[in-house]
Motif scaffolding. Structure first.
Motif, PDB file in Angstrom:
ATOM      1  N   ASP A 157       0.982  -1.052   0.275  1.00  0.00           N
ATOM      2  CA  ASP A 157      -0.125  -0.143   0.520  1.00  0.00           C
ATOM      3  C   ASP A 157       0.774   0.620   0.100  1.00  0.00           C
ATOM      4  O   ASP A 157       1.050   1.948  -0.568  1.00  0.00           O
ATOM      5  N   GLY A 158       1.912   1.658   0.755  1.00  0.00           N
ATOM      6  CA  GLY A 158       2.990   2.024   1.326  1.00  0.00           C
ATOM      7  C   GLY A 158       3.319   2.912  -1.101  1.00  0.00           C
ATOM      8  O   GLY A 158       3.474   3.899  -1.131  1.00  0.00           O
ATOM      9  N   GLU A 159       3.491   1.546  -1.311  1.00  0.00           N
ATOM     10  CA  GLU A 159       4.301   2.073  -2.678  1.00  0.00           C
ATOM     11  C   GLU A 159       2.621   2.410  -3.574  1.00  0.00           C
ATOM     12  O   GLU A 159       3.423   3.046  -4.450  1.00  0.00           O
ATOM     13  N   LYS A 160       1.702   2.066  -3.462  1.00  0.00           N
ATOM     14  CA  LYS A 160       1.211   2.845  -3.837  1.00  0.00           C
ATOM     15  C   LYS A 160       0.644   3.559  -3.931  1.00  0.00           C
ATOM     16  O   LYS A 160       0.128   4.116  -5.278  1.00  0.00           O
ATOM     17  N   ARG A 161       0.583   4.437  -2.797  1.00  0.00           N
ATOM     18  CA  ARG A 161       0.543   5.512  -2.507  1.00  0.00           C
ATOM     19  C   ARG A 161       1.475   6.807  -3.184  1.00  0.00           C
ATOM     20  O   ARG A 161       1.612   7.548  -3.821  1.00  0.00           O
ATOM     21  N   CYS A 162       2.913   5.490  -3.467  1.00  0.00           N
ATOM     22  CA  CYS A 162       3.860   6.999  -3.774  1.00  0.00           C
ATOM     23  C   CYS A 162       3.556   6.727  -5.239  1.00  0.00           C
ATOM     24  O   CYS A 162       4.353   8.005  -6.146  1.00  0.00           O
ATOM     25  N   SER A 163       3.508   5.696  -6.045  1.00  0.00           N
ATOM     26  CA  SER A 163       3.116   5.604  -7.015  1.00  0.00           C
ATOM     27  C   SER A 163       1.980   6.777  -8.208  1.00  0.00           C
ATOM     28  O   SER A 163       1.843   6.948  -8.488  1.00  0.00           O
ATOM     29  N   LEU A 164       1.236   6.778  -6.568  1.00  0.00           N
ATOM     30  CA  LEU A 164       0.199   7.598  -6.908  1.00  0.00           C
ATOM     31  C   LEU A 164       0.591   9.089  -6.846  1.00  0.00           C
ATOM     32  O   LEU A 164       0.091   9.985  -7.917  1.00  0.00           O
ATOM     33  N   LYS A 165       1.245   9.465  -6.230  1.00  0.00           N
ATOM     34  CA  LYS A 165       1.944  10.611  -6.279  1.00  0.00           C
ATOM     35  C   LYS A 165       2.841  10.567  -7.148  1.00  0.00           C
ATOM     36  O   LYS A 165       2.231  12.168  -7.941  1.00  0.00           O
ATOM     37  N   ALA A 166       3.799  10.068  -7.567  1.00  0.00           N
ATOM     38  CA  ALA A 166       4.273  10.332  -9.014  1.00  0.00           C
ATOM     39  C   ALA A 166       3.641  10.222 -10.554  1.00  0.00           C
ATOM     40  O   ALA A 166       4.377  11.473 -11.273  1.00  0.00           O
ATOM     41  N   ARG A 167       2.289   9.191 -10.005  1.00  0.00           N
ATOM     42  CA  ARG A 167       0.983  10.194 -11.734  1.00  0.00           C
ATOM     43  C   ARG A 167       0.898  11.261 -11.682  1.00  0.00           C
ATOM     44  O   ARG A 167       0.912  11.964 -12.359  1.00  0.00           O
ATOM     45  N   GLN A 168       0.822  12.344  -9.831  1.00  0.00           N
ATOM     46  CA  GLN A 168      -0.089  13.539 -10.773  1.00  0.00           C
ATOM     47  C   GLN A 168       0.956  14.087 -10.676  1.00  0.00           C
ATOM     48  O   GLN A 168       0.895  15.193 -11.510  1.00  0.00           O
ATOM     49  N   THR A 169       2.593  14.159 -10.179  1.00  0.00           N
ATOM     50  CA  THR A 169       2.941  15.189 -10.586  1.00  0.00           C
ATOM     51  C   THR A 169       3.725  15.052 -12.127  1.00  0.00           C
ATOM     52  O   THR A 169       4.581  15.957 -12.638  1.00  0.00           O
ATOM     53  N   ALA A 170       3.524  13.266 -12.876  1.00  0.00           N
ATOM     54  CA  ALA A 170       3.943  13.935 -14.233  1.00  0.00           C
ATOM     55  C   ALA A 170       3.072  14.411 -14.856  1.00  0.00           C
ATOM     56  O   ALA A 170       2.963  15.002 -16.082  1.00  0.00           O
ATOM     57  N   GLN A 171       1.399  14.203 -14.277  1.00  0.00           N
ATOM     58  CA  GLN A 171       0.537  14.986 -14.902  1.00  0.00           C
ATOM     59  C   GLN A 171       0.593  16.191 -15.148  1.00  0.00           C
ATOM     60  O   GLN A 171       0.286  17.030 -16.118  1.00  0.00           O
ATOM     61  N   GLN A 172       0.933  16.928 -13.691  1.00  0.00           N
ATOM     62  CA  GLN A 172       1.218  17.953 -13.481  1.00  0.00           C
ATOM     63  C   GLN A 172       2.447  18.933 -14.820  1.00  0.00           C
ATOM     64  O   GLN A 172       2.093  19.710 -15.241  1.00  0.00           O
ATOM     65  N   LYS A 173       3.437  17.912 -15.125  1.00  0.00           N
ATOM     66  CA  LYS A 173       4.723  17.927 -15.270  1.00  0.00           C
ATOM     67  C   LYS A 173       3.972  18.583 -17.145  1.00  0.00           C
ATOM     68  O   LYS A 173       4.474  19.070 -18.116  1.00  0.00           O
ATOM     69  N   GLN A 174       3.104  16.897 -17.287  1.00  0.00           N
ATOM     70  CA  GLN A 174       2.504  17.484 -18.780  1.00  0.00           C
ATOM     71  C   GLN A 174       2.024  18.639 -18.658  1.00  0.00           C
ATOM     72  O   GLN A 174       1.836  19.160 -20.428  1.00  0.00           O
ATOM     73  N   GLN A 175       0.917  18.572 -18.056  1.00  0.00           N
ATOM     74  CA  GLN A 175       0.328  20.699 -18.542  1.00  0.00           C
ATOM     75  C   GLN A 175       0.908  21.907 -18.514  1.00  0.00           C
ATOM     76  O   GLN A 175       0.891  22.662 -19.353  1.00  0.00           O
ATOM     77  N   ALA A 176       1.893  21.348 -17.663  1.00  0.00           N
ATOM     78  CA  ALA A 176       2.962  22.777 -18.207  1.00  0.00           C
ATOM     79  C   ALA A 176       3.598  22.749 -18.618  1.00  0.00           C
ATOM     80  O   ALA A 176       4.018  23.696 -19.951  1.00  0.00           O
ATOM     81  N   ALA A 177       3.873  21.631 -19.351  1.00  0.00           N
ATOM     82  CA  ALA A 177       4.464  21.060 -20.574  1.00  0.00           C
ATOM     83  C   ALA A 177       3.746  21.977 -22.043  1.00  0.00           C
ATOM     84  O   ALA A 177       3.916  22.194 -23.251  1.00  0.00           O
ATOM     85  N   GLU A 178       2.490  21.362 -21.460  1.00  0.00           N
ATOM     86  CA  GLU A 178       0.964  21.803 -22.652  1.00  0.00           C
ATOM     87  C   GLU A 178       1.889  23.545 -22.524  1.00  0.00           C
ATOM     88  O   GLU A 178       1.213  23.735 -23.563  1.00  0.00           O
ATOM     89  N   GLU A 179       1.105  24.339 -21.528  1.00  0.00           N
ATOM     90  CA  GLU A 179       1.421  25.546 -21.385  1.00  0.00           C
ATOM     91  C   GLU A 179       2.395  25.981 -22.261  1.00  0.00           C
ATOM     92  O   GLU A 179       2.778  26.824 -22.802  1.00  0.00           O
ATOM     93  N   SER A 180       3.786  25.776 -21.847  1.00  0.00           N
ATOM     94  CA  SER A 180       4.661  25.918 -21.929  1.00  0.00           C
ATOM     95  C   SER A 180       4.675  26.053 -23.654  1.00  0.00           C
ATOM     96  O   SER A 180       5.337  27.028 -24.999  1.00  0.00           O
ATOM     97  N   ARG A 181       4.419  24.790 -24.807  1.00  0.00           N
ATOM     98  CA  ARG A 181       4.120  24.208 -26.468  1.00  0.00           C
ATOM     99  C   ARG A 181       3.212  25.625 -26.149  1.00  0.00           C
ATOM    100  O   ARG A 181       3.796  26.243 -27.992  1.00  0.00           O
ATOM    101  N   LYS A 182       2.053  26.237 -25.685  1.00  0.00           N
ATOM    102  CA  LYS A 182       0.892  27.409 -26.025  1.00  0.00           C
ATOM    103  C   LYS A 182       1.606  28.335 -26.585  1.00  0.00           C
ATOM    104  O   LYS A 182       1.942  29.221 -27.301  1.00  0.00           O
ATOM    105  N   ASP A 183       3.117  28.246 -25.802  1.00  0.00           N
ATOM    106  CA  ASP A 183       3.231  30.251 -25.042  1.00  0.00           C
ATOM    107  C   ASP A 183       4.023  29.378 -26.451  1.00  0.00           C
ATOM    108  O   ASP A 183       4.708  31.300 -26.365  1.00  0.00           O
ATOM    109  N   TYR A 184       4.859  29.058 -26.744  1.00  0.00           N
ATOM    110  CA  TYR A 184       6.014  28.961 -27.810  1.00  0.00           C
ATOM    111  C   TYR A 184       6.116  28.994 -28.980  1.00  0.00           C
ATOM    112  O   TYR A 184       6.073  30.151 -30.185  1.00  0.00           O
ATOM    113  N   VAL A 185       4.249  28.865 -29.507  1.00  0.00           N
ATOM    114  CA  VAL A 185       3.253  28.432 -30.810  1.00  0.00           C
ATOM    115  C   VAL A 185       3.396  30.022 -30.575  1.00  0.00           C
ATOM    116  O   VAL A 185       3.327  30.938 -31.518  1.00  0.00           O
ATOM    117  N   THR A 186       2.531  30.861 -29.736  1.00  0.00           N
ATOM    118  CA  THR A 186       2.647  32.082 -29.873  1.00  0.00           C
ATOM    119  C   THR A 186       3.238  33.578 -29.705  1.00  0.00           C
ATOM    120  O   THR A 186       3.264  34.107 -30.645  1.00  0.00           O
TER     121      THR A 186
END
Length: 620
Positions: free
Chosen positions: A165-194
């Protein structure tokens, strides 16, 4: 071929800035060149004008208006002065039309160039700022993409290893961090295109709109600068070309002046100016110095008719001492009857002649010399003015002088008559129309003009009479020369009894002289004669001066005063003392007669080795 700096030189901003700066420097240098040239033209004109003024006669001389070479040189100086005027005009045109305009245009060009390159720098700064913004968004987008990819790898690895269970909780947190990084990358892409789109738009506008417009303005400015230099060069050439016809005319006038010189006419003019009208002297008779007997004077000679002067023929006049000045000028009437004297020394004092005579008679023997000198100066003062009939001049020169005076009087009479006619016409207008003026106000002026006319007409008649007299005598001279040569080859023209008788019978106004006549106060002369007899004996035993030459009388002269010696035409005399500048020469006849005669009446032959005396003789 069309050329556009905006499309052809879109990447040469710095080179264009250097080129336009060099072009403006060239414009300033050309302006300085034209200014220095104008200064040179102005200095040249000033020097030419100064040269012309230096050699132009400072006062009007009659000689320079008489000879063709003088007139030609004066015309050359006038044309040279006109050339200087044209050079000054050229310098003025260069200053006003070129230098001032180029100076003003240069300032305007500098301001315009500064504005254009400021606009270019702003456009360059804007595109550089857009490029920096694009680079920043690009680097941010790249960084965010790498962070998102790294977070995704971490999340996937944790998911594979998670069993508790502890490892599962760490996996969930890592998945959320990856999603946030992907969202930031998407925003940077939009800013770069602009940012990329914005930069492309700015770049397109910069290289296809702003830079062509700015560079086109700079190109137009450069073309206007070149056109202005072309215009300045053309105006400079036109300004000089404009004065060339005038300068050419001046040079043509100088050539015409040079061609107008006539040597033969000038040499004839010398004859007209200096011709005296006198007859040349005849042959000189042989002088027999071996004769021991004195030649007696004929009973019919002119010298036997002298009365007062012969009473003291063996007395030397007391004025004739070697160290004393010449005696007072004698009376010798001129052809015109007006008295004049040879040039005398400047007066020292203006004591009355009567006072000098009284001092002479009452003074001691030591002061008589000073009294005699003072008397001589006093008599000379009375004889210093020139005669009105110009009888002091030779016949030919006198005729020309009188003719010139008559011409001038005729011109003055013509002017006075024109003025009189104008006043009469004005008076007639005033009488017909009183509202225009008072006719009586013109009477004083009319009377003044009438008096002036009367004076001029009287003067004209007087000068015409003198001119007629001179013409008659000149015609008599020419007829005598044609009939008898110089008038010295026959007894009819030699001084004999008939000649002397005719000379004695002449009136004072008819006696002819080469340079005028002389007069003095006869009352003072008679008083002096009466008183001078008291001390004549003091000089009876005076030693005779040696002869320094001989002279021949050109004209008869009647010495009526003490100290003068009468002579007839053609007589030979011994010269005792030269002319000291007062117009008199001291001569001697035989060993007993000595006196002064006018220098202009004789021709002197000085001989430093001559000694003794010259017996009186006449040319045959």
């Amino acid at each position: 071929m069309s050329c556009n700096w905006g499309t052809e030189l879109w990447d040469q901003f710095d080179n264009l800035e250097k080129h336009t700066s060099w072009g403006i420097d060239f414009l300033e240098r050309y302006t300085k060149f034209v200014k220095e040239r104008a200064d040179i033209e102005l200095s040249y004109a000033k020097q030419i004008r100064s040269l012309s003024k230096k050699y132009h006669p400072k006062r009007s001389r009659e000689d320079e208006s008489r000879y063709t070479w003088c007139l030609a040189f004066a015309a050359t100086l006038r044309q040279l002065n006109e050339v200087a005027v044209q050079r000054e005009e050229l310098a003025e045109n260069l200053n006003t039309q070129i230098i001032c305009e180029l100076t003003r245009f240069t300032q305007e060009l500098k301001t315009e160039r500064k504005t254009h390159f400021q606009d270019g720098r702003r456009a360059q700064q804007h595109i550089e700022s857009s490029w920096k913004q694009l680079e920043s968004s690009k680097r941010r987008f790249e960084r965010d993409c790498k962070d998102a990819e790294r977070a995704q790898h971490v999340s996937d690895r944790i998911d594979l290893d998670s069993k508790t269970d502890g490892e599962k909780r760490c996996s969930l947190k890592a998945r959320q961090t990856a999603q946030q990084k992907q969202q930031a990358a998407e925003e940077s892409r939009k800013d770069y295109v602009t940012s990329l789109n914005h930069f492309n738009q700015d770049q397109h506008q910069h290289y296809h709109t702003l830079v062509p417009v700015i560079y086109q303005r700079i190109q137009d400015m450069e073309e206007r600068r070149i056109e202005r230099i072309c215009e300045a060069m053309r105006l400079s050439a036109e300004a000089e070309k404009k004065i060339l016809p005038v300068v050419s005319r001046c040079l043509d006038a100088m050539m015409d002046a040079a061609e107008s010189i006539q040597p033969r006419m000038d040499t004839r003019q010398v004859v007209e100016v200096y011709k005296s009208g006198f007859d040349p002297p005849g042959d000189i008779e042989f002088e027999d110095y071996s004769a021991t007997m004195r030649r007696s004077i004929s009973e019919s000679s002119y010298l036997d008719n002298r009365t007062e002067g012969r009473r003291h023929s063996r007395k030397l006049w007391p004025f004739l001492r070697k160290n004393k000045p010449p005696p007072p000028p004698p009376t010798s009437p001129s052809p015109g009857g007006v008295a004049c004297s040879p040039q005398s020394p400047p007066p020292v004092s203006r004591e009355p002649i009567t006072q000098r005579l009284n001092d002479l008679m009452t003074s001691g023997s030591r002061t008589r010399k000073q009294c005699l000198r003072s008397l001589k100066r006093g008599l000379s003062l009375k004889l210093g003015s020139s005669p009105a009939d110009c009888s002091h001049l030779p016949p030919e020169q006198r005729r020309k002088k009188l003719q010139t005076r008559i011409n001038n009087i005729n011109q003055e009479i013509q002017r006075e008559r024109e003025q009189r006619d104008a006043l009469l016409k004005m008076r007639e207008v005033y009488e017909q129309s009183p509202q225009m003026g008072d006719a009586g106000s013109l009477e004083p002026r009319l009377e003044e003009v009438k008096q002036s006319l009367q004076r001029l007409e009287d003067e004209l008649r007087r000068n015409q009479a003198w001119l007629s007299e001179v013409d008659c005598r000149l015609s008599d001279h020419s007829s005598r020369r044609q009939s008898g040569g110089c008038g010295l080859n026959s007894l009819a023209t030699t001084p004999g009894s008939s000649s002397l008788k005719q000379l004695d019978n002449r009136s004072p106004a008819s006696r002819e002289s080469p340079d005028g006549s002389y007069t003095e106060d006869h009352s003072a002369e008679l008083q002096f004669k009466s008183r001078s007899s008291e001390f004549d004996d003091d000089f009876d035993d005076e030693e005779l001066l040696p002869s320094i030459g001989t002279c021949k009388s050109l004209y008869p002269f009647q010495g009526q005063n003490e100290g003068t010696l009468s002579m007839v035409e053609g007589e030979l005399l011994s010269v005792v003392e030269e002319d000291k500048g007062d117009g008199w020469t001291r001569v001697r006849r035989n060993l007993e007669e000595e006196g002064y005669v006018p220098t202009s009446y004789i021709k002197v032959f000085l001989d430093s080795s001559a000694k003794g005396f010259v017996q009186s003789s006449r040319l045959v």
